[in-house]
Design a protein around this motif. Structure first.
Motif, mmCIF file in Angstrom:
data_model
loop_
_atom_site.group_PDB
_atom_site.id
_atom_site.type_symbol
_atom_site.label_atom_id
_atom_site.label_comp_id
_atom_site.label_asym_id
_atom_site.label_seq_id
_atom_site.Cartn_x
_atom_site.Cartn_y
_atom_site.Cartn_z
ATOM 1 N N ASN A 98 0.826 -1.224 0.110
ATOM 2 C CA ASN A 98 0.115 0.001 -0.017
ATOM 3 C C ASN A 98 0.790 1.203 -0.098
ATOM 4 O OD1 ASN A 98 -2.113 1.677 0.313
ATOM 5 N ND2 ASN A 98 -2.068 1.745 2.507
ATOM 6 N N THR A 132 1.195 5.174 -0.380
ATOM 7 C CA THR A 132 0.687 6.430 -0.057
ATOM 8 C C THR A 132 1.599 7.495 -0.165
ATOM 9 O OG1 THR A 132 0.869 6.241 2.343
ATOM 10 C CG2 THR A 132 -1.076 5.261 1.447
ATOM 11 N N ILE A 187 -2.299 0.407 -4.698
ATOM 12 C CA ILE A 187 -2.148 -0.636 -4.067
ATOM 13 C C ILE A 187 -1.790 -1.696 -5.312
ATOM 14 C CG2 ILE A 187 -3.804 -2.428 -2.899
ATOM 15 C CD1 ILE A 187 -5.230 -0.049 -1.759
ATOM 16 N N ASN A 227 3.279 -0.943 4.401
ATOM 17 C CA ASN A 227 2.781 0.245 4.128
ATOM 18 C C ASN A 227 3.986 1.054 3.765
ATOM 19 O OD1 ASN A 227 -0.283 0.301 4.573
ATOM 20 N ND2 ASN A 227 0.438 -0.317 6.582
ATOM 21 N N TYR A 268 -7.492 -8.432 -0.051
ATOM 22 C CA TYR A 268 -7.554 -7.475 0.844
ATOM 23 C C TYR A 268 -8.479 -6.548 0.649
ATOM 24 C CZ TYR A 268 -2.944 -9.598 2.008
ATOM 25 O OH TYR A 268 -1.745 -10.491 2.234
ATOM 26 N N TYR A 310 -10.297 -2.675 1.544
ATOM 27 C CA TYR A 310 -10.113 -1.483 2.399
ATOM 28 C C TYR A 310 -11.353 -0.670 2.336
ATOM 29 C CZ TYR A 310 -4.828 -0.853 2.305
ATOM 30 O OH TYR A 310 -3.676 -1.205 2.711
ATOM 31 N N LYS A 320 -13.821 3.237 3.449
ATOM 32 C CA LYS A 320 -13.934 4.493 4.119
ATOM 33 C C LYS A 320 -15.493 4.911 4.115
ATOM 34 C CE LYS A 320 -13.544 7.595 0.142
ATOM 35 N NZ LYS A 320 -13.163 8.644 -0.631
ATOM 36 N N PHE A 332 -8.818 5.623 1.929
ATOM 37 C CA PHE A 332 -9.251 4.513 2.363
ATOM 38 C C PHE A 332 -8.509 3.718 3.268
ATOM 39 C CE2 PHE A 332 -11.568 4.559 -1.737
ATOM 40 C CZ PHE A 332 -12.717 3.987 -1.403
ATOM 41 N N GLN A 333 -8.967 3.003 4.253
ATOM 42 C CA GLN A 333 -8.200 2.389 5.313
ATOM 43 C C GLN A 333 -8.282 0.951 5.183
ATOM 44 O OE1 GLN A 333 -9.970 4.779 8.756
ATOM 45 N NE2 GLN A 333 -7.748 4.532 9.376
ATOM 46 N N TYR A 334 -7.265 0.324 5.693
ATOM 47 C CA TYR A 334 -7.330 -1.388 5.804
ATOM 48 C C TYR A 334 -8.309 -1.855 6.588
ATOM 49 C CZ TYR A 334 -5.535 -5.897 5.897
ATOM 50 O OH TYR A 334 -5.285 -7.251 5.784
ATOM 51 N N GLN A 346 -13.505 -1.113 -0.887
ATOM 52 C CA GLN A 346 -12.416 -1.312 -2.165
ATOM 53 C C GLN A 346 -11.568 -2.563 -2.228
ATOM 54 O OE1 GLN A 346 -9.957 2.440 -3.555
ATOM 55 N NE2 GLN A 346 -8.493 1.083 -2.768
ATOM 56 N N THR A 394 -9.065 -1.544 -9.892
ATOM 57 C CA THR A 394 -9.632 -1.077 -8.488
ATOM 58 C C THR A 394 -11.364 -1.410 -8.533
ATOM 59 O OG1 THR A 394 -7.701 0.406 -8.212
ATOM 60 C CG2 THR A 394 -9.932 0.720 -6.650
#
Lengths: 243, 227
Positions: free
Chosen positions: A42, A44, A83, A130, A175, A177, A179, A187-189, A212, A219
């Motif tokens: 991931n 960012t 990602i 990350n 995986y 994600y 939000k 977006f968070q895991y 997501q 995506t």
């Protein structure tokens, strides 16, 4: 003769009663957990937590790089929304004595190069790596995203839909994600979805969320309001429909 | 090919002569008559013992079995696969033959029950291509297979008609059954392995599709010997 006619009619009715095709509306369900040892990368923007810029690239190196595939089985590794999930060719696996290492390097114009070593261990089939990019010349420290609040458990079951193959259904292992819908936050895991199922305590009742997944360098998103404890969600996954 | 055709013509001739002779003859009482018969038909092969308990009513008990296997009789659209089908129906049965019309003793109404101690159909669907997952070529074990299983085990009532006499007027005759068993409600399930493991989720739909498949039509030729 009347008795015979009645009997004939009875026999015909009994035979015709079975008129539904046995396979009617039955779909072929295909799992995507071909690659067992995976690592989600991931990337960012360290300044604001947003996904890495679209022109960011990922390069793998090291002896094991030749055995690394994207989650969808493709050899080409590309970021989508910052990602990508990489994993080991299914014919090899790490052992307790011999983990398998691969070097990951991220490059993006205007950002410093970032490198990490991803270690696949026998006891750890899933992991999240990350990587925060920093702008060249920037002295701003990378932001720290606080962990999301915890609520009651909610069980989600995802089904992958094939827009062009109505006879196929996908049970994704990927995986996830999330939000809050309409939020500008990144977006968070959420967690790892195993064969379409994920249980989480990060969703608030009466909240509406976007979920997501990234698969095959694409995506996919789906939105759901949470006001129960179990949900079946359908998400388009055309990249998984080439079976 | 010619031999088979001649044999078929001879067989039909013998049957028609036998049936004609029985139709034209007067009706003897069924009481205390006995016969054994071998049969072949849609429920496989079997044997029966028949005994007349009233002038117009006889009982027969016996067994039948049909082990059946076939390959590639079933195709899934859009999915290259091979299939292995097997069906096993084993029953014991007790039937009553009733002659309803005295002037047409060659015609019988038949009713009774069978107990199917084995009545199942299994279909295995195996992907036949070298399936690729992205750039990975999957092995047979990784892909797996799908099994569709149906089981009708249990008691099944039978209703039908029969043509030609149960008991030969001389030593031997050929007679026919036409009817159906009404099988117990089938139990159906789907299981899968490998990447197809998730197909068990399709079991409720399969069960719903198959629930009305309860008729086992019987078309049968009986070769009867009078005791």
């Amino acid at each position: 003769m009347f008795t015979i006619k009645k009997l004939q009619m009875g026999l015909i009715m009994l035979t015709l009663a079975a008129c539904t095709k046995p396979t009617e509306n039955i779909k072929i369900v295909v799992d995507t957990d071909v690659i067992k040892y995976t690592a989600l990368i991931n990337v960012t923007d360290g300044e604001n937590g947003n996904p890495a810029p679209a022109n960011a690239t990922i390069t793998l190196s090291g002896a094991a790089a030749q055995d690394i595939y994207e989650l969808s089985g493709n050899k080409e590794i590309k970021l989508s929304s910052g990602i990508v999930t990489i994993g080991l060719r299914p014919t090899i696996a790490p052992t307790a004595d011999q983990p398998i290492n691969v070097n990951v390097e991220i490059n993006a114009p205007g950002y410093n190069k970032e490198a990490r070593q991803v270690i696949f261990k026998a006891e750890n089939k899933q992991q999240v790596v990350n990587i925060q990019l920093t702008k060249i010349g920037s002295t701003t420290p990378p932001i720290v995203t606080p962990p999301p609040p915890v609520y009651n458990n909610v069980a989600l079951t995802f089904t992958g839909r094939c827009p062009n193959r109505t006879d196929l259904e996908i049970r994704p292992s990927v995986y996830v994600y999330f939000k809050k819908s309409g939020s500008n936050a990144a977006f968070q895991y959420l967690g790892y979805m195993d064969k379409g199922k994920i249980s989480t305590n990060l969703l608030e009742q009466n909240g509406t969320y976007e979920f997501q997944i990234v698969y095959g360098a694409e995506t996919y998103r789906v939105t759901q309001k949470i006001d129960q404890t179990n949900y079946n969600l359908t998400i388009d996954m055309p990249a998984a429909c080439n079976f | 090919m010619y031999l088979a055709r001649y044999l078929l013509i001879l067989f039909l001739f013998l049957i028609s002569r036998n049936l004609n002779a029985q139709i034209n003859s007067s009706a003897p009482s069924l009481l205390n008559q006995k016969s054994v018969q071998l049969n072949v038909g849609t429920q496989g092969i079997g044997a029966e013992f028949a005994y007349g308990i009233l002038p117009e009513l006889s009982l027969r008990g016996g067994f039948n079995f049909i082990p059946f296997k076939a390959n590639d009789v079933f195709k899934v659209s859009g999915f290259n696969s091979t299939s292995n089908l097997s069906a096993d129906f084993y029953n014991v049965h007790e039937l009553a033959d009733y002659v309803p019309i005295k002037k047409a003793t060659w015609f019988r109404l038949v009713g009774g029950f069978g107990y199917f101690f084995k009545a199942k159909g299994d279909l295995r669907i195996i992907p036949s291509d070298d399936y690729k997952y992205g750039d990975l070529v999957l092995t047979d074990d990784q892909i797996g297979y799908v099994d569709l299983n149906v089981n009708w085990k249990g008691i099944a009532p039978y209703l039908g008609v029969a043509f030609a006499h149960t008991f030969p007027q001389n030593r031997f005759n050929v007679n026919f059954d036409l009817g159906t068993y009404y099988l117990s409600k089938p139990k159906a399930d789907i299981t899968g392995t490998g990447l197809l493991e998730g197909n068990s989720s399709q079991t409720p739909q399969f069960q719903s599709n198959i629930k009305d498949y309860r008729s086992l039509p019987i078309v049968q030729v009986n070769f009867s010997y009078k005791l």
